[in-house]
Design a protein around this motif. Structure first.
Motif, PDB file in Angstrom:
ATOM      1  N   VAL A  37       0.845  -1.200   0.000  1.00  0.00           N
ATOM      2  CA  VAL A  37       0.000   0.000   0.000  1.00  0.00           C
ATOM      3  C   VAL A  37       0.878   1.248   0.000  1.00  0.00           C
ATOM      4  CG1 VAL A  37      -1.662   1.322   1.378  1.00  0.00           C
ATOM      5  CG2 VAL A  37      -1.962  -1.145   1.087  1.00  0.00           C
ATOM      6  N   LEU A  38       1.925   1.243   0.808  1.00  0.00           N
ATOM      7  CA  LEU A  38       2.835   2.397   0.849  1.00  0.00           C
ATOM      8  C   LEU A  38       3.455   2.669  -0.519  1.00  0.00           C
ATOM      9  CD1 LEU A  38       4.718   1.888   4.235  1.00  0.00           C
ATOM     10  CD2 LEU A  38       3.063   3.679   3.677  1.00  0.00           C
ATOM     11  N   LYS A  39       3.815   1.614  -1.231  1.00  0.00           N
ATOM     12  CA  LYS A  39       4.390   1.789  -2.570  1.00  0.00           C
ATOM     13  C   LYS A  39       3.374   2.440  -3.521  1.00  0.00           C
ATOM     14  CE  LYS A  39       7.817  -1.906  -2.367  1.00  0.00           C
ATOM     15  NZ  LYS A  39       8.908  -1.037  -2.006  1.00  0.00           N
ATOM     16  N   ARG A  40       2.125   2.008  -3.432  1.00  0.00           N
ATOM     17  CA  ARG A  40       1.086   2.620  -4.287  1.00  0.00           C
ATOM     18  C   ARG A  40       0.867   4.081  -3.904  1.00  0.00           C
ATOM     19  NH1 ARG A  40      -1.498  -2.439  -3.377  1.00  0.00           N
ATOM     20  NH2 ARG A  40      -2.985  -1.468  -1.970  1.00  0.00           N
ATOM     21  N   TRP A  41       0.895   4.377  -2.615  1.00  0.00           N
ATOM     22  CA  TRP A  41       0.716   5.757  -2.176  1.00  0.00           C
ATOM     23  C   TRP A  41       1.864   6.636  -2.655  1.00  0.00           C
ATOM     24  CZ3 TRP A  41      -0.932   5.104   3.653  1.00  0.00           C
ATOM     25  CH2 TRP A  41      -2.233   4.579   3.693  1.00  0.00           C
ATOM     26  N   THR A  42       3.096   6.135  -2.580  1.00  0.00           N
ATOM     27  CA  THR A  42       4.224   6.959  -3.018  1.00  0.00           C
ATOM     28  C   THR A  42       4.133   7.250  -4.511  1.00  0.00           C
ATOM     29  OG1 THR A  42       5.672   5.022  -3.255  1.00  0.00           O
ATOM     30  CG2 THR A  42       5.803   6.226  -1.176  1.00  0.00           C
ATOM     31  N   GLU A  43       3.700   6.275  -5.305  1.00  0.00           N
ATOM     32  CA  GLU A  43       3.526   6.510  -6.745  1.00  0.00           C
ATOM     33  C   GLU A  43       2.472   7.590  -6.993  1.00  0.00           C
ATOM     34  OE1 GLU A  43       2.696   2.697  -8.502  1.00  0.00           O
ATOM     35  OE2 GLU A  43       4.577   1.868  -7.758  1.00  0.00           O
ATOM     36  N   ALA A  44       1.366   7.507  -6.276  1.00  0.00           N
ATOM     37  CA  ALA A  44       0.297   8.504  -6.440  1.00  0.00           C
ATOM     38  C   ALA A  44       0.776   9.881  -5.985  1.00  0.00           C
ATOM     39  CB  ALA A  44      -0.940   8.079  -5.652  1.00  0.00           C
ATOM     40  N   LEU A  45       1.533   9.937  -4.897  1.00  0.00           N
ATOM     41  CA  LEU A  45       2.033  11.224  -4.411  1.00  0.00           C
ATOM     42  C   LEU A  45       3.034  11.841  -5.385  1.00  0.00           C
ATOM     43  CD1 LEU A  45       2.342  10.327  -0.639  1.00  0.00           C
ATOM     44  CD2 LEU A  45       0.897  12.142  -1.608  1.00  0.00           C
ATOM     45  N   ARG A  46       3.879  11.024  -5.999  1.00  0.00           N
ATOM     46  CA  ARG A  46       4.813  11.538  -7.007  1.00  0.00           C
ATOM     47  C   ARG A  46       4.036  12.220  -8.147  1.00  0.00           C
ATOM     48  NH1 ARG A  46       7.481   6.771  -6.404  1.00  0.00           N
ATOM     49  NH2 ARG A  46       9.273   7.056  -5.078  1.00  0.00           N
ATOM     50  N   GLU A  47       2.979  11.545  -8.563  1.00  0.00           N
ATOM     51  CA  GLU A  47       2.130  12.111  -9.613  1.00  0.00           C
ATOM     52  C   GLU A  47       1.503  13.421  -9.146  1.00  0.00           C
ATOM     53  OE1 GLU A  47      -2.080  11.006 -11.743  1.00  0.00           O
ATOM     54  OE2 GLU A  47      -0.724   9.351 -11.287  1.00  0.00           O
ATOM     55  N   GLY A  48       1.072  13.453  -7.896  1.00  0.00           N
ATOM     56  CA  GLY A  48       0.472  14.672  -7.346  1.00  0.00           C
ATOM     57  C   GLY A  48       1.447  15.827  -7.294  1.00  0.00           C
ATOM     58  N   VAL A  49       2.675  15.557  -6.882  1.00  0.00           N
ATOM     59  CA  VAL A  49       3.693  16.614  -6.832  1.00  0.00           C
ATOM     60  C   VAL A  49       3.941  17.149  -8.243  1.00  0.00           C
ATOM     61  CG1 VAL A  49       6.135  17.111  -6.371  1.00  0.00           C
ATOM     62  CG2 VAL A  49       4.796  15.773  -4.723  1.00  0.00           C
ATOM     63  N   ALA A  50       4.045  16.234  -9.206  1.00  0.00           N
ATOM     64  CA  ALA A  50       4.270  16.655 -10.597  1.00  0.00           C
ATOM     65  C   ALA A  50       3.073  17.461 -11.113  1.00  0.00           C
ATOM     66  CB  ALA A  50       4.517  15.432 -11.476  1.00  0.00           C
ATOM     67  N   SER A  51       1.879  17.070 -10.766  1.00  0.00           N
ATOM     68  CA  SER A  51       0.669  17.759 -11.236  1.00  0.00           C
ATOM     69  C   SER A  51       0.526  19.145 -10.623  1.00  0.00           C
ATOM     70  CB  SER A  51      -0.581  16.950 -10.891  1.00  0.00           C
ATOM     71  OG  SER A  51      -0.558  15.716 -11.531  1.00  0.00           O
ATOM     72  N   LEU A  52       0.826  19.258  -9.336  1.00  0.00           N
ATOM     73  CA  LEU A  52       0.629  20.523  -8.630  1.00  0.00           C
ATOM     74  C   LEU A  52       1.810  21.471  -8.766  1.00  0.00           C
ATOM     75  CD1 LEU A  52      -0.910  18.975  -5.411  1.00  0.00           C
ATOM     76  CD2 LEU A  52      -2.106  20.397  -7.080  1.00  0.00           C
ATOM     77  N   GLY A  53       2.956  20.905  -9.075  1.00  0.00           N
ATOM     78  CA  GLY A  53       4.178  21.706  -9.121  1.00  0.00           C
ATOM     79  C   GLY A  53       4.843  21.692  -7.759  1.00  0.00           C
ATOM     80  N   ALA A  54       6.107  21.317  -7.742  1.00  0.00           N
ATOM     81  CA  ALA A  54       6.837  21.178  -6.481  1.00  0.00           C
ATOM     82  C   ALA A  54       6.991  22.506  -5.747  1.00  0.00           C
ATOM     83  CB  ALA A  54       8.213  20.560  -6.744  1.00  0.00           C
ATOM     84  N   ASP A  55       6.850  23.645  -6.469  1.00  0.00           N
ATOM     85  CA  ASP A  55       7.025  24.958  -5.848  1.00  0.00           C
ATOM     86  C   ASP A  55       5.739  25.531  -5.256  1.00  0.00           C
ATOM     87  OD1 ASP A  55       9.694  24.872  -6.515  1.00  0.00           O
ATOM     88  OD2 ASP A  55       9.404  25.948  -8.405  1.00  0.00           O
ATOM     89  N   SER A  56       4.593  24.887  -5.543  1.00  0.00           N
ATOM     90  CA  SER A  56       3.335  25.385  -4.968  1.00  0.00           C
ATOM     91  C   SER A  56       3.221  24.911  -3.516  1.00  0.00           C
ATOM     92  CB  SER A  56       2.146  24.860  -5.776  1.00  0.00           C
ATOM     93  OG  SER A  56       1.972  23.466  -5.555  1.00  0.00           O
ATOM     94  N   ALA A  57       2.374  25.588  -2.754  1.00  0.00           N
ATOM     95  CA  ALA A  57       2.178  25.195  -1.349  1.00  0.00           C
ATOM     96  C   ALA A  57       1.657  23.761  -1.261  1.00  0.00           C
ATOM     97  CB  ALA A  57       1.215  26.164  -0.663  1.00  0.00           C
ATOM     98  N   ALA A  58       0.699  23.422  -2.108  1.00  0.00           N
ATOM     99  CA  ALA A  58       0.152  22.059  -2.099  1.00  0.00           C
ATOM    100  C   ALA A  58       1.209  21.053  -2.545  1.00  0.00           C
ATOM    101  CB  ALA A  58      -1.082  21.976  -2.988  1.00  0.00           C
ATOM    102  N   GLY A  59       2.012  21.420  -3.557  1.00  0.00           N
ATOM    103  CA  GLY A  59       3.073  20.547  -4.035  1.00  0.00           C
ATOM    104  C   GLY A  59       4.119  20.295  -2.968  1.00  0.00           C
ATOM    105  N   GLU A  60       4.473  21.337  -2.213  1.00  0.00           N
ATOM    106  CA  GLU A  60       5.435  21.179  -1.100  1.00  0.00           C
ATOM    107  C   GLU A  60       4.878  20.250  -0.024  1.00  0.00           C
ATOM    108  OE1 GLU A  60       6.559  25.044   0.321  1.00  0.00           O
ATOM    109  OE2 GLU A  60       7.499  25.587  -1.596  1.00  0.00           O
TER     110      GLU A  60
END
Length: 176
Positions: A120-143
């Protein structure tokens, strides 16, 4: 030895569970341990079923035995067993020559449950990577997502190491 001291009190014999069992004391343990599991997020009926099976001498019980012991419907037991099976906390075994199933806990159920969490943790990390890429690492949500991702990556690494250390520790200890 006092009446209020449950550890030193002389338990009554329960012929169905072996010498020295006190049904009332076991029932109190089941409810207490189940409450701890519920506090950690497990559904109530699943926690009661798991604690009941865990505390049985055989480590296995049928639906009818669980219904009787917990004073609940077979449907309640069925739903709890389904949840516990999905979490790798119990396994189902057919009684030879019967259509009845026994629900079984093993000494390694915690290992299996944590190993399942690792996936489950592996699936969550994959989804979070996608989220960071989608939101932008420099945005508050991305951070915020990047911090969460970093935490889960750390837990995933540590969990693997922890499981390996557990195996070494377990093999080094005398078996009960």
């Amino acid at each position: 030895m006092t009446e209020n001291d449950p550890v030193s009190a002389e338990p009554a014999r329960d012929p169905g569970q072996g010498p020295g069992r006190d049904d009332d004391r076991v029932a109190r343990f089941v409810e207490h341990f189940a409450a701890q599991l519920v506090g950690a997020g497990m559904p109530s009926m699943a926690a009661r079923v798991f604690a009941s099976i865990l505390s049985s001498d055989s480590g296995s019980m049928t639906s009818a035995e669980l219904s009787e012991r917990l004073k609940v419907s077979p449907a309640g037991v069925s739903g709890a067993v389904k949840y516990l099976s999905q979490q790798h906390m119990v396994t189902r075994q057919r009684e030879p020559g019967s259509r009845r199933e026994r629900y079984v806990v093993h000494g390694w159920q915690w290992y299996e449950a944590l190993t399942n969490r690792e996936a489950v943790l592996k699936r969550w990390t994959e989804a979070l990577r996608e989220g960071v890429a989608s939101l932008g690492a420099d945005s508050a949500a991305g951070e915020r997502l990047a911090e969460t991702l970093m935490f889960f990556e750390f837990v995933d690494r540590e969990l693997g190491d922890l499981m390996a250390r557990w195996e070494v520790y377990r093999r080094s200890r005398p078996q009960p």
